[in-house]
Write a protein that holds these residues in place. Sequence first.
Motif, PDB file in Angstrom:
ATOM      1  N   LEU A 110      52.652   4.996  32.729  1.00 59.88           N
ATOM      2  CA  LEU A 110      52.877   3.559  32.849  1.00 59.88           C
ATOM      3  C   LEU A 110      53.977   3.101  31.899  1.00 59.88           C
ATOM      4  O   LEU A 110      54.793   2.230  32.238  1.00 59.88           O
ATOM      5  CB  LEU A 110      51.574   2.810  32.550  1.00 59.88           C
ATOM      6  N   THR A 111      54.027   3.700  30.712  1.00 59.50           N
ATOM      7  CA  THR A 111      55.074   3.365  29.750  1.00 59.50           C
ATOM      8  C   THR A 111      56.451   3.747  30.294  1.00 59.50           C
ATOM      9  O   THR A 111      57.412   2.967  30.200  1.00 59.50           O
ATOM     10  CB  THR A 111      54.822   4.093  28.420  1.00 59.50           C
ATOM     11  N   ALA A 130      48.125  -1.233  37.694  1.00 59.45           N
ATOM     12  CA  ALA A 130      48.985  -2.045  36.838  1.00 59.45           C
ATOM     13  C   ALA A 130      50.457  -1.909  37.196  1.00 59.45           C
ATOM     14  O   ALA A 130      51.279  -2.729  36.766  1.00 59.45           O
ATOM     15  CB  ALA A 130      48.778  -1.656  35.375  1.00 59.45           C
ATOM     16  N   VAL A 131      50.811  -0.903  37.985  1.00 60.15           N
ATOM     17  CA  VAL A 131      52.212  -0.635  38.307  1.00 60.15           C
ATOM     18  C   VAL A 131      52.890  -1.829  38.977  1.00 60.15           C
ATOM     19  O   VAL A 131      53.961  -2.277  38.532  1.00 60.15           O
ATOM     20  CB  VAL A 131      52.335   0.639  39.169  1.00 60.15           C
ATOM     21  N   PHE A 155      45.538   2.321  35.496  1.00 62.16           N
ATOM     22  CA  PHE A 155      46.984   2.350  35.269  1.00 62.16           C
ATOM     23  C   PHE A 155      47.772   2.264  36.570  1.00 62.16           C
ATOM     24  O   PHE A 155      48.837   1.645  36.610  1.00 62.16           O
ATOM     25  CB  PHE A 155      47.346   3.611  34.496  1.00 62.16           C
ATOM     26  N   ILE A 193      53.506  -4.726  36.526  1.00 62.07           N
ATOM     27  CA  ILE A 193      54.593  -4.458  35.573  1.00 62.07           C
ATOM     28  C   ILE A 193      55.953  -4.617  36.251  1.00 62.07           C
ATOM     29  O   ILE A 193      56.892  -5.187  35.681  1.00 62.07           O
ATOM     30  CB  ILE A 193      54.432  -3.050  34.975  1.00 62.07           C
ATOM     31  N   SER A 198      57.404   1.347  33.010  1.00 64.21           N
ATOM     32  CA  SER A 198      57.806   0.061  32.451  1.00 64.21           C
ATOM     33  C   SER A 198      59.228   0.136  31.897  1.00 64.21           C
ATOM     34  O   SER A 198      60.018  -0.807  32.055  1.00 64.21           O
ATOM     35  CB  SER A 198      56.833  -0.357  31.345  1.00 64.21           C
ATOM     36  N   ALA A 225      45.490  -2.129  32.567  1.00 62.62           N
ATOM     37  CA  ALA A 225      45.698  -0.972  31.707  1.00 62.62           C
ATOM     38  C   ALA A 225      44.560  -0.827  30.703  1.00 62.62           C
ATOM     39  O   ALA A 225      44.120   0.294  30.410  1.00 62.62           O
ATOM     40  CB  ALA A 225      47.030  -1.095  30.985  1.00 62.62           C
ATOM     41  N   ALA A 247      48.783  -6.926  34.105  1.00 62.85           N
ATOM     42  CA  ALA A 247      49.133  -5.543  33.791  1.00 62.85           C
ATOM     43  C   ALA A 247      48.340  -5.034  32.599  1.00 62.85           C
ATOM     44  O   ALA A 247      47.795  -3.915  32.626  1.00 62.85           O
ATOM     45  CB  ALA A 247      50.634  -5.438  33.516  1.00 62.85           C
TER      46      ALA A 247
END
Length: 386
Positions: free
Chosen positions: A230-231, A170-171, A167, A174, A234, A162, A158
Amino acid sequence: MRVLGVWAGAAAVSLLILRLGARDTPETVWAPASPTWTDHISFWDSGWYNRISSEGYPTDLPVDANGRVAQNSWAFMPLLPALARVLGWTGWSFYVCAALVATAASAGAAVVMDRWLAPTVGERASLWAVALAWSSPCAAVLQMPYAESLSLLLTAAALALAGRGRFALAVPAIALAAFSRPIGLPLTMALGAWWLSEVARDRLPAARNGRLLPGSHPLDRREREGLLGLTVFSAACTLAWPMLAWLVTGRPDAYTATETAWRDGSLMPFAPWWDRSEWWVGVHLGWLLLAGILVAAIAGLSAPSLRRLGPAAWFWCAGYVVYLLMFFDPTASIFRILLPLAPAAWALALSSSPRRRLVLLAAGVIGQLFWISWVWDASIAVRWVP
């Protein structure tokens, strides 16, 4: 192939120490004296994952005589037992299947971390970093029926994606990482801090010039939006497991009450470190020990070699350290819990001479001797003599 070769050599050394240590292991609640490999890897938390595989998660939380939630399976994430069950067709025991999953994930983590950080530190230093990380005192757990190697693989994937601005890719990493170990909160903290730092670059000249924050290439507006998304994702993944525990058990605090069942039931931030410091060295010296730990953490995070790894690696290490200081109860597991700080091995390899790398490698292997015999095997009764 070179990375896998270094990984295999380090993993073989850990396995050798494990098997030699098993010959001195006394009878335990898990196995008779001198356990076989299969029995030996069933120690400690491995049994919780086996219970999840065979029984699932309880719908009614167990409670002790005082009415507090007792230790139960909700403290352990479902990804490892789910993957181990995929190998059920082999007829092997859960422990063998889970160990194979963990070992494969360990190899994958070494490759992913090398592909992520080698462009920054160089190929030779990256190979040394793999050797250092996979020879660290608790490295043997990366081939046990524990979820550490899965979590390391998915977190590294991830962060690597990122860090390259991918991004969306990376989903899934995560999402899976959040269901491997309780890694979602520090990952969210790291991504959120990284996003805030990118916003600050637009407003602080010193930050824009790279003097205050790691990384010399600020993200553009579209990339900042991707990092923010992405934050948020997460954070949602972090909340998913506690919400699921609530839905199944009917208790809103099912997950947090279970996690704190291994301590006094309190989730007060920073309090466990203060209490443990006093427990280790006494009330009047505890604050000095805690101050020393904080100084060591700040010094490590401010190391130029760690900052050179880029914002993804630096913010991950910083976020994870802050997370541990806030919520972790520093018991004998503290050394194992430090394994996600594996990027620090790349910083050490980058800043060390060949002789120092050899010293660090030897120190890690020696540390394994003590960790396996004192902690995993519980075979040595240590009586400290002044």
